[in-house]
Structures are given as C-alpha cells and as structure tokens.
Motif scaffolding. Structure first.
Motif, PDB file in Angstrom:
ATOM      1  N   ILE A 144      14.206 -11.486 -28.111  1.00  0.00           N
ATOM      2  CA  ILE A 144      15.154 -11.750 -27.034  1.00  0.00           C
ATOM      3  C   ILE A 144      15.177 -10.578 -26.054  1.00  0.00           C
ATOM      4  O   ILE A 144      15.206 -10.774 -24.829  1.00  0.00           O
ATOM      5  CB  ILE A 144      16.548 -12.043 -27.613  1.00  0.00           C
ATOM      6  CG1 ILE A 144      16.521 -13.383 -28.369  1.00  0.00           C
ATOM      7  CG2 ILE A 144      17.605 -12.066 -26.515  1.00  0.00           C
ATOM      8  CD1 ILE A 144      17.789 -13.695 -29.118  1.00  0.00           C
ATOM      9  N   GLU A 145      15.139  -9.368 -26.570  1.00  0.00           N
ATOM     10  CA  GLU A 145      15.133  -8.200 -25.691  1.00  0.00           C
ATOM     11  C   GLU A 145      13.873  -8.125 -24.833  1.00  0.00           C
ATOM     12  O   GLU A 145      13.892  -7.537 -23.748  1.00  0.00           O
ATOM     13  CB  GLU A 145      15.286  -6.923 -26.524  1.00  0.00           C
ATOM     14  CG  GLU A 145      16.680  -6.752 -27.100  1.00  0.00           C
ATOM     15  CD  GLU A 145      16.826  -5.548 -28.003  1.00  0.00           C
ATOM     16  OE1 GLU A 145      17.947  -5.278 -28.457  1.00  0.00           O
ATOM     17  OE2 GLU A 145      15.808  -4.860 -28.266  1.00  0.00           O
ATOM     18  N   GLU A 146      12.786  -8.724 -25.314  1.00  0.00           N
ATOM     19  CA  GLU A 146      11.549  -8.745 -24.525  1.00  0.00           C
ATOM     20  C   GLU A 146      11.468  -9.958 -23.598  1.00  0.00           C
ATOM     21  O   GLU A 146      10.451 -10.182 -22.957  1.00  0.00           O
ATOM     22  CB  GLU A 146      10.335  -8.716 -25.455  1.00  0.00           C
ATOM     23  CG  GLU A 146      10.042  -7.336 -26.026  1.00  0.00           C
ATOM     24  CD  GLU A 146       9.786  -6.293 -24.955  1.00  0.00           C
ATOM     25  OE1 GLU A 146       9.020  -6.582 -24.008  1.00  0.00           O
ATOM     26  OE2 GLU A 146      10.378  -5.201 -25.041  1.00  0.00           O
ATOM     27  N   GLY A 147      12.530 -10.740 -23.541  1.00  0.00           N
ATOM     28  CA  GLY A 147      12.582 -11.838 -22.588  1.00  0.00           C
ATOM     29  C   GLY A 147      12.128 -13.178 -23.117  1.00  0.00           C
ATOM     30  O   GLY A 147      11.939 -14.116 -22.335  1.00  0.00           O
ATOM     31  N   PHE A 148      11.967 -13.318 -24.434  1.00  0.00           N
ATOM     32  CA  PHE A 148      11.573 -14.598 -25.020  1.00  0.00           C
ATOM     33  C   PHE A 148      12.820 -15.266 -25.606  1.00  0.00           C
ATOM     34  O   PHE A 148      13.356 -14.791 -26.613  1.00  0.00           O
ATOM     35  CB  PHE A 148      10.523 -14.401 -26.112  1.00  0.00           C
ATOM     36  CG  PHE A 148       9.198 -13.923 -25.600  1.00  0.00           C
ATOM     37  CD1 PHE A 148       8.247 -14.813 -25.139  1.00  0.00           C
ATOM     38  CD2 PHE A 148       8.922 -12.567 -25.549  1.00  0.00           C
ATOM     39  CE1 PHE A 148       7.034 -14.375 -24.644  1.00  0.00           C
ATOM     40  CE2 PHE A 148       7.699 -12.105 -25.057  1.00  0.00           C
ATOM     41  CZ  PHE A 148       6.753 -13.011 -24.605  1.00  0.00           C
ATOM     42  N   PRO A 149      13.301 -16.343 -25.001  1.00  0.00           N
ATOM     43  CA  PRO A 149      14.500 -17.011 -25.496  1.00  0.00           C
ATOM     44  C   PRO A 149      14.194 -17.851 -26.729  1.00  0.00           C
ATOM     45  O   PRO A 149      14.051 -19.069 -26.672  1.00  0.00           O
ATOM     46  CB  PRO A 149      14.939 -17.873 -24.299  1.00  0.00           C
ATOM     47  CG  PRO A 149      13.663 -18.187 -23.596  1.00  0.00           C
ATOM     48  CD  PRO A 149      12.776 -16.984 -23.789  1.00  0.00           C
TER      49      PRO A 149
ATOM     50  N   ARG B 201       8.706  -5.681 -30.950  1.00  0.00           N
ATOM     51  CA  ARG B 201       8.824  -5.489 -29.491  1.00  0.00           C
ATOM     52  C   ARG B 201       7.475  -5.102 -28.895  1.00  0.00           C
ATOM     53  O   ARG B 201       7.076  -5.611 -27.844  1.00  0.00           O
ATOM     54  CB  ARG B 201       9.863  -4.417 -29.164  1.00  0.00           C
ATOM     55  CG  ARG B 201      11.295  -4.885 -29.242  1.00  0.00           C
ATOM     56  CD  ARG B 201      12.236  -4.020 -28.437  1.00  0.00           C
ATOM     57  NE  ARG B 201      12.090  -4.254 -26.995  1.00  0.00           N
ATOM     58  CZ  ARG B 201      12.939  -3.774 -26.084  1.00  0.00           C
ATOM     59  NH1 ARG B 201      13.992  -3.057 -26.457  1.00  0.00           N
ATOM     60  NH2 ARG B 201      12.746  -4.030 -24.811  1.00  0.00           N
TER      61      ARG B 201
ATOM     62  N   ARG C  76       5.409  -7.466 -26.316  1.00  0.00           N
ATOM     63  CA  ARG C  76       5.034  -6.908 -25.008  1.00  0.00           C
ATOM     64  C   ARG C  76       3.525  -6.980 -24.822  1.00  0.00           C
ATOM     65  O   ARG C  76       3.030  -7.323 -23.743  1.00  0.00           O
ATOM     66  CB  ARG C  76       5.525  -5.466 -24.930  1.00  0.00           C
ATOM     67  CG  ARG C  76       5.481  -4.845 -23.533  1.00  0.00           C
ATOM     68  CD  ARG C  76       6.066  -3.452 -23.565  1.00  0.00           C
ATOM     69  NE  ARG C  76       7.432  -3.466 -24.075  1.00  0.00           N
ATOM     70  CZ  ARG C  76       7.886  -2.619 -24.991  1.00  0.00           C
ATOM     71  NH1 ARG C  76       7.090  -1.722 -25.528  1.00  0.00           N
ATOM     72  NH2 ARG C  76       9.147  -2.686 -25.373  1.00  0.00           N
TER      73      ARG C  76
ATOM     74  N   ARG D 292       2.254 -16.221 -19.491  1.00  0.00           N
ATOM     75  CA  ARG D 292       3.435 -15.653 -20.141  1.00  0.00           C
ATOM     76  C   ARG D 292       4.740 -16.052 -19.437  1.00  0.00           C
ATOM     77  O   ARG D 292       5.767 -16.234 -20.098  1.00  0.00           O
ATOM     78  CB  ARG D 292       3.326 -14.127 -20.214  1.00  0.00           C
ATOM     79  CG  ARG D 292       3.160 -13.417 -18.875  1.00  0.00           C
ATOM     80  CD  ARG D 292       2.863 -11.936 -19.114  1.00  0.00           C
ATOM     81  NE  ARG D 292       2.659 -11.201 -17.879  1.00  0.00           N
ATOM     82  CZ  ARG D 292       1.505 -11.152 -17.224  1.00  0.00           C
ATOM     83  NH1 ARG D 292       0.466 -11.822 -17.690  1.00  0.00           N
ATOM     84  NH2 ARG D 292       1.381 -10.431 -16.124  1.00  0.00           N
TER      85      ARG D 292
ATOM     86  N   ARG E 297       8.052 -17.735 -21.357  1.00  0.00           N
ATOM     87  CA  ARG E 297       9.388 -17.173 -21.370  1.00  0.00           C
ATOM     88  C   ARG E 297      10.406 -18.127 -20.758  1.00  0.00           C
ATOM     89  O   ARG E 297      11.599 -18.043 -21.035  1.00  0.00           O
ATOM     90  CB  ARG E 297       9.400 -15.841 -20.619  1.00  0.00           C
ATOM     91  CG  ARG E 297       8.580 -14.764 -21.306  1.00  0.00           C
ATOM     92  CD  ARG E 297       8.762 -13.430 -20.632  1.00  0.00           C
ATOM     93  NE  ARG E 297       7.926 -12.409 -21.292  1.00  0.00           N
ATOM     94  CZ  ARG E 297       8.176 -11.111 -21.210  1.00  0.00           C
ATOM     95  NH1 ARG E 297       9.188 -10.669 -20.529  1.00  0.00           N
ATOM     96  NH2 ARG E 297       7.384 -10.240 -21.827  1.00  0.00           N
TER      97      ARG E 297
END
Length: 234
Positions: A168-173, A215, A219, A228, A232
């Motif tokens: 989630i912090e890397e932008g993947f919901p 992470r 990334r 990508r 996302r």
C-alpha cells in the motif's frame, strides 16, 4: 547454484541463485540452505505446515505454468532432506532481502494481478485460474531463536501484515495476490518465544525486515513493468 555474496542483510546458512532451462525458457531458482536445527511454518505446497526444514527453495516458472504436479516438479529441483518448496512466476533473479536485529527476509515480488483479500463474491479474478498458478509474492523469513507453534503462526500473520503495509505504501491498492506464499523459519532448539506479533521483540524485527524487502521488490517490479500505472489503478 552460485552462492550470493554476503551483504549487510546477511542471514543464516547459504543463499544461492541457480538457473535451469525448461521448454526453451531460462528460469531462476533461489535456494536458502540452513542445515539441521531449524523448523518452519509455511503455506507452500512442498513442506507446508509446521515441521523441520533444512532448506527453502523458491523456483521460478513461466507465467503460463500449466503442470498439474507442482509438488513433484519441486521435488525434481529440491536437495535431499526436509525442506520447503514454493513456485512463483515473478523474476526470482530480482529477489530482494533485508534484515533487522537478527531477523532476515528474502522476497520475490510480482504484481501482475494485485488483489484484495476480501473481494466481492463472484468477482472475476484471473489470478485464480488455473488452480495451480504459482504465487507471485513469495516471502522467506528467518529468526535465530526458537518459537512455539502459536508464535510461528503469529509470525506468519505479522509477515503478511508487513507485506500488505509495504504494498500500500508503494501505491498498490491490494493485500497481495491470490496465490502468495510465505515461510518463516526459527531455531528448533532453545527457549521458545511465545509471541510473534508485530509488537513482540522478534515479531517487530520480522515485520521491519519483511516490510523493507517487499517495498524494494514492489518498487523494482514497478520500475521494470511497462504497464505499472494500470496495475496500480486497479
């Protein structure tokens, strides 16, 4: 298998990367050999559950993997003795690792179909077909202490929570993919830790190591996947 040079991430035993060719495709395998004196809790098809483990194998297979005998396939590649074997369509050669206070984590991350665990009933999910589609986020973690059975199960929960936080912090919901696998290793002897949650001593260290490894893997995957942005946006 070629040994991986030690880094600050280190880790017990020997980590080695090897390659094989199947159906004209060059595929990587990562083998973590720890030797006797360890036990594992794992969701893997080979050596899953709780039991002794002298090694863990994370083997790459093609994205369209169609074999219906994954356990036998893993046994063809595995060393002798008790161990854990898992498959992934992610690029095993791009594994990531991290350490925290003696806890160590190695991850292979592929996010072709990021998935929420609690999806609506009947919602189509291509990650679920075929049945034996290999996991795309595989995590192997180890701590240099013994853990009770309950603490090992708690550690699996902690590893999974740390993985989800990292994604989630890397932008993947998403919470991961529908076929992720995990293995947590602990010493087989010595005083047992009774807790493996994220606020226990070793659970916290596991969480931080897994969080950093995943992470980095997420990334790296995003940086090498041309679609990508679409992934996302799901």
């Amino acid at each position: 298998m070629s040994p991986i040079p030690p880094t600050e991430a280190g880790g017990p035993g020997r980590l080695a990367l090897g390659h094989r060719t199947e159906d004209g495709v060059r595929l990587a395998s990562l083998l973590w050999e720890l030797g006797p004196g360890w036990r594992a809790v794992s969701s893997a098809m080979l050596g899953g559950g709780i039991g002794p483990a002298q090694w863990v194998l994370n083997a790459q297979v093609p994205g369209g993997y169609a074999r219906m005998d994954p356990v036998e396939h893993l046994l063809e590649m595995a060393p002798p003795g008790p161990g854990v074997g898992m498959l992934t369509a992610a690029s095993v050669g791009r594994f990531t690792r991290a350490a925290d206070g003696g806890a160590h984590a190695v991850a292979t991350v592929g996010l072709r179909v990021p998935t929420w665990a609690a999806a609506p009933e009947g919602a189509p999910d291509p990650e679920l077909a075929p049945v034996y589609l290999p996991g795309t986020i595989n995590i192997i973690a180890a701590v240099p202490v013994a853990m009770s059975d309950a603490a090992l199960v708690n550690a699996v929960m902690t590893v999974t929570e740390a993985k989800t936080q990292a994604l989630i912090e890397e932008g993947f919901p998403c919470t991961g993919t529908a076929s992720d696998a995990v293995c947590v290793l602990a010493r087989a002897d010595g005083p047992e830790e009774l807790f493996g949650g994220p606020r226990s001593v070793w659970g916290a260290r596991l969480a931080r190591a897994v969080h950093r490894a995943v992470r980095r893997g997420a990334r790296d995957w995003a940086g090498h996947d041309s679609s990508r942005a679409a992934r996302r946006a799901r």
